[in-house]
Structure formats: structure tokens, C-alpha cells
Design an enzyme around this catalytic site. Structure first.
Site, PDB file in Angstrom:
ATOM      1  CE  LYS A 159      -4.061  -2.014   2.212  1.00 49.33           C
ATOM      2  NZ  LYS A 159      -5.099  -1.874   3.236  1.00 49.33           N
ATOM      3  CG  ASP A 211      -8.387   0.141   3.719  1.00 49.04           C
ATOM      4  OD1 ASP A 211      -9.168  -0.654   3.167  1.00 49.04           O
ATOM      5  OD2 ASP A 211      -7.146   0.003   3.693  1.00 49.04           O
ATOM      6  NE  ARG A 257       2.824  -5.595  19.178  1.00 44.93           N
ATOM      7  CZ  ARG A 257       2.877  -6.813  18.710  1.00 44.93           C
ATOM      8  NH1 ARG A 257       2.633  -7.844  19.498  1.00 44.93           N
ATOM      9  NH2 ARG A 257       3.175  -7.040  17.441  1.00 44.93           N
ATOM     10  CD  GLU A 317      12.419   3.235  19.902  1.00 44.48           C
ATOM     11  OE1 GLU A 317      12.496   2.608  20.987  1.00 44.48           O
ATOM     12  OE2 GLU A 317      13.325   3.266  19.045  1.00 44.48           O
ATOM     13  CE  LYS A 318       6.410  -2.323  14.159  1.00 43.04           C
ATOM     14  NZ  LYS A 318       5.916  -3.681  14.307  1.00 43.04           N
TER      15      LYS A 318
HETATM   16  P1  NAP Z   1      -0.639  -4.203  10.725  1.00 41.97           P
HETATM   17  O1  NAP Z   1      -0.294  -3.060   9.842  1.00 41.97           O
HETATM   18  O2  NAP Z   1       0.275  -5.359  10.841  1.00 41.97           O
HETATM   19  O3  NAP Z   1      -0.908  -3.586  12.189  1.00 41.97           O
HETATM   20  C1  NAP Z   1      -1.264  -4.360  13.289  1.00 41.97           C
HETATM   21  C2  NAP Z   1      -1.154  -3.526  14.550  1.00 41.97           C
HETATM   22  O4  NAP Z   1      -1.595  -4.346  15.636  1.00 41.97           O
HETATM   23  C3  NAP Z   1       0.265  -3.072  14.870  1.00 41.97           C
HETATM   24  O5  NAP Z   1       0.232  -1.800  15.446  1.00 41.97           O
HETATM   25  C4  NAP Z   1       0.715  -4.113  15.888  1.00 41.97           C
HETATM   26  O6  NAP Z   1       1.650  -3.624  16.814  1.00 41.97           O
HETATM   27  C5  NAP Z   1      -0.570  -4.370  16.632  1.00 41.97           C
HETATM   28  N1  NAP Z   1      -0.532  -5.689  17.276  1.00 41.97           N
HETATM   29  C6  NAP Z   1      -0.289  -6.874  16.676  1.00 41.97           C
HETATM   30  N2  NAP Z   1      -0.339  -7.851  17.599  1.00 41.97           N
HETATM   31  C7  NAP Z   1      -0.588  -7.264  18.794  1.00 41.97           C
HETATM   32  C8  NAP Z   1      -0.731  -7.743  20.123  1.00 41.97           C
HETATM   33  N3  NAP Z   1      -0.620  -9.037  20.409  1.00 41.97           N
HETATM   34  N4  NAP Z   1      -1.004  -6.854  21.094  1.00 41.97           N
HETATM   35  C9  NAP Z   1      -1.122  -5.530  20.821  1.00 41.97           C
HETATM   36  N5  NAP Z   1      -0.974  -5.013  19.582  1.00 41.97           N
HETATM   37  C10 NAP Z   1      -0.720  -5.865  18.583  1.00 41.97           C
HETATM   38  O7  NAP Z   1      -2.043  -4.833  10.290  1.00 41.97           O
HETATM   39  P2  NAP Z   1      -3.286  -4.055   9.652  1.00 41.97           P
HETATM   40  O8  NAP Z   1      -3.199  -4.116   8.173  1.00 41.97           O
HETATM   41  O9  NAP Z   1      -3.424  -2.753  10.322  1.00 41.97           O
HETATM   42  O10 NAP Z   1      -4.481  -5.048  10.058  1.00 41.97           O
HETATM   43  C11 NAP Z   1      -4.865  -5.182  11.402  1.00 41.97           C
HETATM   44  C12 NAP Z   1      -6.142  -6.011  11.521  1.00 41.97           C
HETATM   45  O11 NAP Z   1      -7.195  -5.330  10.847  1.00 41.97           O
HETATM   46  C13 NAP Z   1      -6.065  -7.396  10.891  1.00 41.97           C
HETATM   47  O12 NAP Z   1      -6.786  -8.281  11.699  1.00 41.97           O
HETATM   48  C14 NAP Z   1      -6.760  -7.229   9.568  1.00 41.97           C
HETATM   49  O13 NAP Z   1      -7.354  -8.426   9.111  1.00 41.97           O
HETATM   50  C15 NAP Z   1      -7.829  -6.207   9.933  1.00 41.97           C
HETATM   51  N6  NAP Z   1      -8.250  -5.415   8.765  1.00 41.97           N
HETATM   52  C16 NAP Z   1      -9.557  -5.486   8.427  1.00 41.97           C
HETATM   53  C17 NAP Z   1     -10.006  -4.742   7.364  1.00 41.97           C
HETATM   54  C18 NAP Z   1     -11.452  -4.836   6.993  1.00 41.97           C
HETATM   55  O14 NAP Z   1     -11.796  -4.412   5.881  1.00 41.97           O
HETATM   56  N7  NAP Z   1     -12.292  -5.300   7.870  1.00 41.97           N
HETATM   57  C19 NAP Z   1      -9.129  -3.942   6.624  1.00 41.97           C
HETATM   58  C20 NAP Z   1      -7.782  -3.891   7.018  1.00 41.97           C
HETATM   59  C21 NAP Z   1      -7.357  -4.653   8.098  1.00 41.97           C
HETATM   60  P3  NAP Z   1       3.203  -3.428  16.441  1.00 41.97           P
HETATM   61  O15 NAP Z   1       3.208  -2.192  15.588  1.00 41.97           O
HETATM   62  O16 NAP Z   1       3.829  -3.259  17.748  1.00 41.97           O
HETATM   63  O17 NAP Z   1       3.608  -4.632  15.677  1.00 41.97           O
END
Ligand code: NAP
Length: 307
Positions: free
Chosen positions: A82, A119, A171, A174-175
Site C-alpha cells: 500500500k 479503507d 504496545r 517507539e514503533k
Molecule cells: P498491521 O499493519 O500489521 O498492524 C497491526 C497492529 O496491531 C500493529 O500496530 C501491531 O503492533 C498491533 N498488534 C499486533 N499484535 C498485537 C498484540 N498481540 N497486542 C497488541 N498489539 C498488537 O495490520 P493491519 O493491516 O493494520 O491489520 C490489522 C487487523 O485489521 C487485521 O486483523 C486485519 O485483518 C484487519 N483489517 C480489516 C479490514 C477490513 O476491511 N475489515 C481492513 C484492514 C485490516 P506493532 O506495531 O507493535 O507490531
């Protein structure tokens, strides 16, 4: 390569759509767009275009994609491309510019490409009207700080009325700094409040003053269905008018949403966001105004396919 290759034609009136990302084996996008093509009586194909990151770099990124898969009318972009799409397009919509990521690309008649991000619009459209109209009276807790979170924050800040306050729960402080900087700037721009917390620092009093919670982390997603970003005890502290949203749609009810149900809190999963971001992308590519009956038809097709 895809579920729709057999339908490929070279007719110039055929819309050539697709999804670029990796991995794509579980994508529901073909169902969404094939349903929309049928509903609009348009001739078209929707192809999955999975490209491993090494191959993407070696084949000149999106230039390689559009050359190999020509003619592409438009395409969606998902993880991990993206931001590459944002940097590659020659024009961007205001949403894409703010989010700094592109999930929808359209090939323009002059041969250039415009990038959009649907989104945030998809997330916002899926919210119940009662929540949308009262955003300026709601303090939101947004869990996570990844790509989806950026789109959710943009939607909550730049809608009218804008959300009263967002507390971003991360969590790794910094990131999360780039998204914290961005959200701080957005909040100032629209006159909302913005704070940051870690998961450990979420207190019962913060929860008691929260009227909207959105899980944008993958915690609770298949196969890790026994995990929840907040505990049952924590949800006990939120007021009865708090709306709970989980962006996850597999499973359709996460443990987190089951906790919300336990306290009779209105809630929704991520299916609405997924369907609406697809509808907005389709409308962007085809210039067809979105129709209210599209949603139900897509939801039925998806639920039939995943159950
Ligand atoms: P991403 O860019 O990988 O971001 C995930 C975020 O969650 C990061 O900030 C990560 O923290 C945090 N995280 C991961 N595991 C964690 C834990 N155990 N405890 C606390 N924080 C945690 O992923 P994304 O693209 O944003 O997607 C996130 C979720 O949204 C997924 O489940 C995806 O399927 C869903 N989603 C749904 C739609 C929809 O249309 N419904 C669209 C997009 C995404 P760190 O930065 O510290 O790694």
C-alpha cells in the site's frame, strides 16, 4: 493463477480489475467485485495478482504489474504494497494523501494512474448512523497502530462531526511514533483531542469515559481465536452506550466481540468495512454511483462462501 482467469477476454469494453498483494489466497475481493459486476450488468474480470516481495522488486514494482497484466482498468492493493502504491501513482485523492497509503488505483485515460484509499471510508460507512451522528460526543479508544488504524483515525477525525477524542492504545510507543505524530497533527487540524496509552496503562477510569472502542490489531483473528485485545473485566468498566467495533471478520464473532455481547454493548465485526471499501473502490473505477442494495447482495455472497 486466479479464480477468474477462465473469464478473461481482450474485448475493450471489458473492465479488467484485480488485487495486487501477497499472500492473497484467502482474499474475498473476487467475490465482492464479481457480485458488483453482475449487479451493474458490466462485462469484466477480477484477477488476483499475488506477487512475492522479491519478485515485486525484481520486476520493477507496479510498472512491472501494469505491463504484465495490461490492460488493467483499476486494481486494489493490499499488504505489503500500500505504501509502494502511494509512492508510485502520479495523482492521489485527499484520503490517500492523508493516510499516506493507497489501496485503490485507477488507470486514467491519459495513461497515468491515480491512487485512492477506501479503507477509512469503508470503516466509517459501516458504522451505525446513531454512532456517526454522535461522534462529537464520543471518546474513542483505538487499539493498535498499523495500516488499518491509520485509515480508521483518518475517518474518525475528518468526518463531520469529528470524533470528540481518540486515545490510541499501542504496545510499542517507539514503533508507533509516526502514526502518533500524524494523529497529533490531524487532531489539531480538526479540533479533536488526542492521547496515547500503552495497553498496560489502560485504566478503569479511561474505559468508563469511553463511548467507542475499535480493535485494529489482529488479536483474536483465526487461528488465534482465544485471544482478545481487552479482557472481560476491562469491558465491564465501559458505559452501556459504548459501541464496540472489531476490524476482524474471521471469525465473524471474535472473543472480544463476545465480551461486548456479554455486557449487551452494541457491536460489529469487520465485514462491513471490508464490503464498503470494496464498494467504494468499484464506484471509483467505474464511476457508478454506489447503490444501497449492493451491500446486502455482497454480504450474502460472502457469507455463503465462508460458511
Ligand atoms: P498491521 O499493519 O500489521 O498492524 C497491526 C497492529 O496491531 C500493529 O500496530 C501491531 O503492533 C498491533 N498488534 C499486533 N499484535 C498485537 C498484540 N498481540 N497486542 C497488541 N498489539 C498488537 O495490520 P493491519 O493491516 O493494520 O491489520 C490489522 C487487523 O485489521 C487485521 O486483523 C486485519 O485483518 C484487519 N483489517 C480489516 C479490514 C477490513 O476491511 N475489515 C481492513 C484492514 C485490516 P506493532 O506495531 O507493535 O507490531
Amino acid at each position: 493463477m486466479t479464480t477468474t482467469d477462465s473469464q478473461k477476454t481482450t474485448d475493450s469494453s471489458t473492465l479488467h480489475l484485480g488485487l495486487v498483494g501477497y499472500p492473497l489466497n484467502k482474499s474475498l475481493s473476487p467475490i465482492i467485485h464479481q457480485t458488483l459486476l453482475k449487479l451493474c450488468n458490466l462485462k469484466g474480470v477480477f484477477n488476483l495478482i499475488p506477487i512475492e516481495p522479491d519478485q515485486f522488486q525484481q520486476t520493477d514494482g507496479f510498472w512491472g504489474v501494469v505491463t504484465t497484466h495490461s490492460p488493467l482498468t483499476g486494481f486494489n492493493v493490499t499488504i505489503p504494497y500500500k505504501v509502494d502504491a502511494y509512492n508510485w501513482v502520479s495523482q492521489r485523492t485527499p484520503q490517500a494523501n492523508r493516510i499516506q497509503a493507497v489501496n485503490t488505483v485507477k488507470h486514467l485515460e491519459d495513461g497515468t494512474y491515480i491512487g485512492h484509499n477506501t479503507d477509512g471510508i469503508g470503516f466509517y460507512t459501516a458504522l451505525p448512523e446513531a454512532v456517526k451522528h454522535t461522534l462529537n460526543q464520543r471518546n474513542a479508544l483505538v487499539l493498535g497502530a498499523g495500516g488499518a488504524c491509520r485509515a480508521v483515525l483518518e475517518a474518525l477525525f475528518f468526518t463531520k462531526p469529528a470524533v470528540a477524542k481518540i486515545t490510541l492504545v499501542v504496545r510499542n510507543l517507539e514503533k508507533a511514533q509516526p502514526i502518533i505524530n500524524l494523529a497529533t497533527q490531524w487532531a489539531k487540524q480538526v479540533g479533536s483531542a488526542f492521547e496515547v496509552s500503552t495497553f498496560e496503562a489502560v485504566t478503569p477510569s479511561l474505559l468508563a469515559s469511553t463511548q467507542l472502542i475499535i480493535n485494529t490489531t489482529p488479536v483474536g483473528m483465526i487461528p488465534d481465536v482465544k485471544a482478545s485485545p481487552l479482557s472481560l473485566a476491562q469491558l465491564a468498566a465501559v458505559p452501556p452506550n459504548c459501541f464496540v467495533s472489531d476490524l476482524i471478520y474471521k471469525p465473524t464473532e471474535t472473543l472480544f466481540l463476545s465480551y461486548a455481547k456479554h455486557f449487551n454493548l452494541n457491536n460489529q465485526n469487520g465485514l462491513g468495512m471490508l464490503i464498503n471499501q470494496g464498494i467504494e473502490a468499484f464506484s471509483f473505477w467505474t464511476n457508478q454511483p454506489t447503490q444501497p442494495h449492493w451491500y446486502q447482495a455482497i454480504e450474502t455472497s460472502i457469507l455463503t462462501s465462508i460458511n
